[in-house]
Design a protein around this motif. Structure first.
Motif, mmCIF file in Angstrom:
data_model
loop_
_atom_site.group_PDB
_atom_site.id
_atom_site.type_symbol
_atom_site.label_atom_id
_atom_site.label_comp_id
_atom_site.label_asym_id
_atom_site.label_seq_id
_atom_site.Cartn_x
_atom_site.Cartn_y
_atom_site.Cartn_z
ATOM 1 N N THR A 134 37.879 6.457 -14.914
ATOM 2 C CA THR A 134 37.851 5.318 -14.023
ATOM 3 C C THR A 134 36.608 6.001 -12.857
ATOM 4 O O THR A 134 36.466 7.227 -12.333
ATOM 5 N N PRO A 135 35.593 5.231 -12.473
ATOM 6 C CA PRO A 135 34.556 5.812 -11.703
ATOM 7 C C PRO A 135 34.927 6.121 -10.267
ATOM 8 O O PRO A 135 34.293 7.123 -9.948
ATOM 9 N N ALA A 136 35.944 5.512 -9.630
ATOM 10 C CA ALA A 136 36.361 6.178 -8.272
ATOM 11 C C ALA A 136 36.626 7.624 -8.344
ATOM 12 O O ALA A 136 36.548 8.099 -7.262
ATOM 13 N N TYR A 137 37.146 8.100 -9.306
ATOM 14 C CA TYR A 137 37.561 9.339 -9.434
ATOM 15 C C TYR A 137 36.319 10.487 -9.326
ATOM 16 O O TYR A 137 36.595 11.650 -8.975
ATOM 17 N N TRP A 138 35.167 9.978 -9.912
ATOM 18 C CA TRP A 138 34.234 10.809 -10.527
ATOM 19 C C TRP A 138 33.349 11.606 -9.346
ATOM 20 O O TRP A 138 33.044 12.674 -9.395
ATOM 21 N N PRO A 139 33.126 10.859 -8.187
ATOM 22 C CA PRO A 139 32.648 11.555 -6.948
ATOM 23 C C PRO A 139 33.439 12.887 -6.564
ATOM 24 O O PRO A 139 32.727 13.889 -6.387
ATOM 25 N N TYR A 140 34.653 12.635 -6.601
ATOM 26 C CA TYR A 140 35.527 14.164 -6.189
ATOM 27 C C TYR A 140 35.424 15.233 -7.599
ATOM 28 O O TYR A 140 35.435 16.276 -7.309
ATOM 29 N N ILE A 141 35.526 14.527 -8.585
ATOM 30 C CA ILE A 141 35.432 15.354 -9.944
ATOM 31 C C ILE A 141 33.986 16.306 -9.835
ATOM 32 O O ILE A 141 34.164 17.332 -10.045
ATOM 33 N N LEU A 142 33.129 15.505 -9.736
ATOM 34 C CA LEU A 142 31.616 16.090 -9.753
ATOM 35 C C LEU A 142 31.543 17.120 -8.742
ATOM 36 O O LEU A 142 30.911 18.240 -8.787
ATOM 37 N N VAL A 143 31.943 16.846 -7.318
ATOM 38 C CA VAL A 143 31.804 17.682 -6.370
ATOM 39 C C VAL A 143 32.621 19.036 -6.577
ATOM 40 O O VAL A 143 32.193 20.162 -6.291
ATOM 41 N N PHE A 144 33.872 18.548 -7.134
ATOM 42 C CA PHE A 144 34.832 19.865 -7.427
ATOM 43 C C PHE A 144 34.244 20.776 -8.257
ATOM 44 O O PHE A 144 34.103 22.029 -8.071
ATOM 45 N N PHE A 145 33.650 20.195 -9.481
ATOM 46 C CA PHE A 145 33.156 21.265 -10.452
ATOM 47 C C PHE A 145 31.993 21.877 -10.263
ATOM 48 O O PHE A 145 31.854 23.114 -10.331
ATOM 49 N N HIS A 146 31.045 21.173 -9.456
ATOM 50 C CA HIS A 146 29.774 21.806 -8.918
ATOM 51 C C HIS A 146 30.096 22.833 -7.926
ATOM 52 O O HIS A 146 29.552 24.165 -8.159
ATOM 53 N N THR A 147 30.996 22.633 -7.075
ATOM 54 C CA THR A 147 31.433 23.836 -6.006
ATOM 55 C C THR A 147 31.974 24.910 -6.865
ATOM 56 O O THR A 147 31.780 25.996 -6.475
ATOM 57 N N TRP A 148 32.810 24.463 -7.717
ATOM 58 C CA TRP A 148 33.501 25.846 -8.501
ATOM 59 C C TRP A 148 32.664 26.615 -9.140
ATOM 60 O O TRP A 148 32.636 27.616 -9.300
ATOM 61 N N LYS A 149 31.731 26.022 -10.030
ATOM 62 C CA LYS A 149 30.693 26.741 -10.591
ATOM 63 C C LYS A 149 29.780 27.496 -9.973
ATOM 64 O O LYS A 149 29.637 28.660 -10.265
ATOM 65 N N LEU A 150 29.353 27.122 -8.788
ATOM 66 C CA LEU A 150 28.500 27.654 -7.951
ATOM 67 C C LEU A 150 29.061 28.632 -6.819
ATOM 68 O O LEU A 150 28.388 29.259 -6.221
ATOM 69 N N LEU A 151 30.272 28.397 -6.621
ATOM 70 C CA LEU A 151 31.074 29.227 -5.479
ATOM 71 C C LEU A 151 30.681 30.908 -5.860
ATOM 72 O O LEU A 151 30.288 31.342 -4.532
ATOM 73 N N GLY A 152 30.819 31.558 -6.989
ATOM 74 C CA GLY A 152 30.597 32.867 -7.109
ATOM 75 C C GLY A 152 29.397 33.361 -6.691
ATOM 76 O O GLY A 152 29.025 34.236 -6.211
ATOM 77 N N TYR A 153 28.300 32.613 -7.131
ATOM 78 C CA TYR A 153 26.734 32.828 -6.795
ATOM 79 C C TYR A 153 26.414 32.956 -5.401
ATOM 80 O O TYR A 153 25.873 33.890 -5.118
ATOM 81 N N GLY A 154 26.746 31.754 -4.653
ATOM 82 C CA GLY A 154 26.723 31.796 -3.441
ATOM 83 C C GLY A 154 27.426 33.008 -2.448
ATOM 84 O O GLY A 154 27.081 33.325 -1.419
ATOM 85 N N THR A 155 28.483 33.111 -3.075
ATOM 86 C CA THR A 155 29.547 34.113 -2.389
ATOM 87 C C THR A 155 28.819 35.463 -2.394
ATOM 88 O O THR A 155 28.668 36.109 -1.404
ATOM 89 N N VAL A 156 28.372 35.787 -3.645
ATOM 90 C CA VAL A 156 27.437 37.193 -3.908
ATOM 91 C C VAL A 156 26.336 37.321 -2.910
ATOM 92 O O VAL A 156 26.221 38.203 -1.981
ATOM 93 N N MET A 157 25.589 36.120 -2.361
ATOM 94 C CA MET A 157 24.342 36.036 -1.625
ATOM 95 C C MET A 157 24.940 36.353 -0.330
ATOM 96 O O MET A 157 24.372 37.278 0.382
ATOM 97 N N TYR A 158 25.900 35.453 0.224
ATOM 98 C CA TYR A 158 26.517 35.823 1.580
ATOM 99 C C TYR A 158 27.208 37.206 2.026
ATOM 100 O O TYR A 158 27.016 37.507 2.901
ATOM 101 N N LEU A 159 27.859 37.614 0.689
ATOM 102 C CA LEU A 159 28.371 39.007 1.084
ATOM 103 C C LEU A 159 27.235 40.003 1.231
ATOM 104 O O LEU A 159 27.550 41.022 1.918
ATOM 105 N N ALA A 160 26.193 39.634 0.309
ATOM 106 C CA ALA A 160 25.103 40.641 0.527
ATOM 107 C C ALA A 160 24.634 40.711 1.992
ATOM 108 O O ALA A 160 24.213 41.850 2.704
ATOM 109 N N ALA A 161 24.415 39.610 2.491
ATOM 110 C CA ALA A 161 24.022 39.337 4.005
ATOM 111 C C ALA A 161 24.744 39.714 4.828
ATOM 112 O O ALA A 161 24.386 40.430 5.985
ATOM 113 N N ILE A 162 26.355 39.722 4.595
ATOM 114 C CA ILE A 162 27.163 40.378 5.518
ATOM 115 C C ILE A 162 27.038 42.033 5.448
ATOM 116 O O ILE A 162 27.244 42.389 6.572
#
Length: 255
Positions: free
Chosen positions: A161-189
């Motif tokens: 169902t195409p209507a669900y895919w915008p949310y699925i794509l945003v979720f998985f992209h955010t989930w996959k890159l969450l740790g990388y960005g967190t490490v960058m911001y944690l180093a800055a903090i």
């Protein structure tokens, strides 16, 4: 001119150790960033598998004409921009929030375990992520539909169902890159001067006020850098699959 040439070679000999150390990184950038740029000629060719990229016939600007005349140009460009804006805004907000929470939470070992767990998805291939999505949302074998079926509810065709895919794509992209960005911001903090926190605490600021008045403003340069790097991903949208399908349909209609 001769003096400059001698000076150059003297510098090469003088800094030979550092040049040797940096040479693998330069080589990787050349191989994986600059050499593949030769493949840009495929945009001006009618690609054929038998001829390859450089053996396919030239068609000039015909591919671009087809793209803008296909009726999908605006929709594809809009979707690509909106997806990447969603990735940028939601991803950075969650990364900042996770970094702040990790910094404020006590316990060195607990922080390391959570940080490692967040960073692990970054090393997972997108192919594996696609398999995970399929096993979650598939109509027949998906985990969500299996749970719904076991509860006596009707299955939902989420995966097709195409209507669900915008949310699925945003979720998985955010989930996959969450740790990388967190490490960058944690180093800055962690690089923020602790005297600023001590001064805020002496002025009576609570934890939330210290975060909003000290931590967040000092994260602005890091946010701007990561945002600028993420903007480049807007130009990496894959238009090929949709256009190739449309071209095939057009060819069948002509025949």
């Amino acid at each position: 001119m001769t003096e400059k040439r001698h000076t150059f070679w003297r510098d090469v000999v003088k800094y030979r150790t550092m040049l040797i150390m940096i040479s693998p990184a330069v080589l990787l950038v050349l191989l994986f960033s600059y050499v593949p740029m030769a493949g840009i000629v495929i945009a001006f060719k009618q690609f054929k598998y038998t001829g390859g990229v450089f053996g396919s016939p030239w068609v000039g600007l015909d591919n671009f004409k087809f793209f803008f005349q296909s009726g999908d140009a605006w929709r594809v460009t809009r979707n690509t921009a909106l997806y990447n804006i969603g990735f940028l805004v939601l991803g950075n907000l969650l990364q900042i929030a996770a970094a702040v929470l990790l910094f404020e939470v006590g316990g060195k070992w607990f922080r390391k375990i959570i940080q490692s767990a967040l960073f692990l998805p970054y090393f997972i291939s997108w192919v594996v992520v696609g398999s995970i999505a399929y096993n979650f949302f598939s109509y027949d074998v998906g985990a969500i539909n299996n749970v719904l079926a076991s509860l006596g509810m009707e299955r939902i065709d989420i995966y097709n169902t195409p209507a669900y895919w915008p949310y699925i794509l945003v979720f998985f992209h955010t989930w996959k890159l969450l740790g990388y960005g967190t490490v960058m911001y944690l180093a800055a903090i962690t690089s923020i001067d602790t005297e600023m926190y001590e001064a805020a605490e002496m002025d009576g600021a609570n934890v939330f006020q210290r975060i909003m008045k000290v931590t967040v403003p000092n994260l602005t340069p890091t946010f701007i850098i990561l945002a600028l790097l993420a903007v480049g991903n807007i130009f990496r949208g894959d238009f090929g699959s949709r256009l190739s399908r449309r071209r095939k349909r057009s060819a069948r209609t002509i025949r």
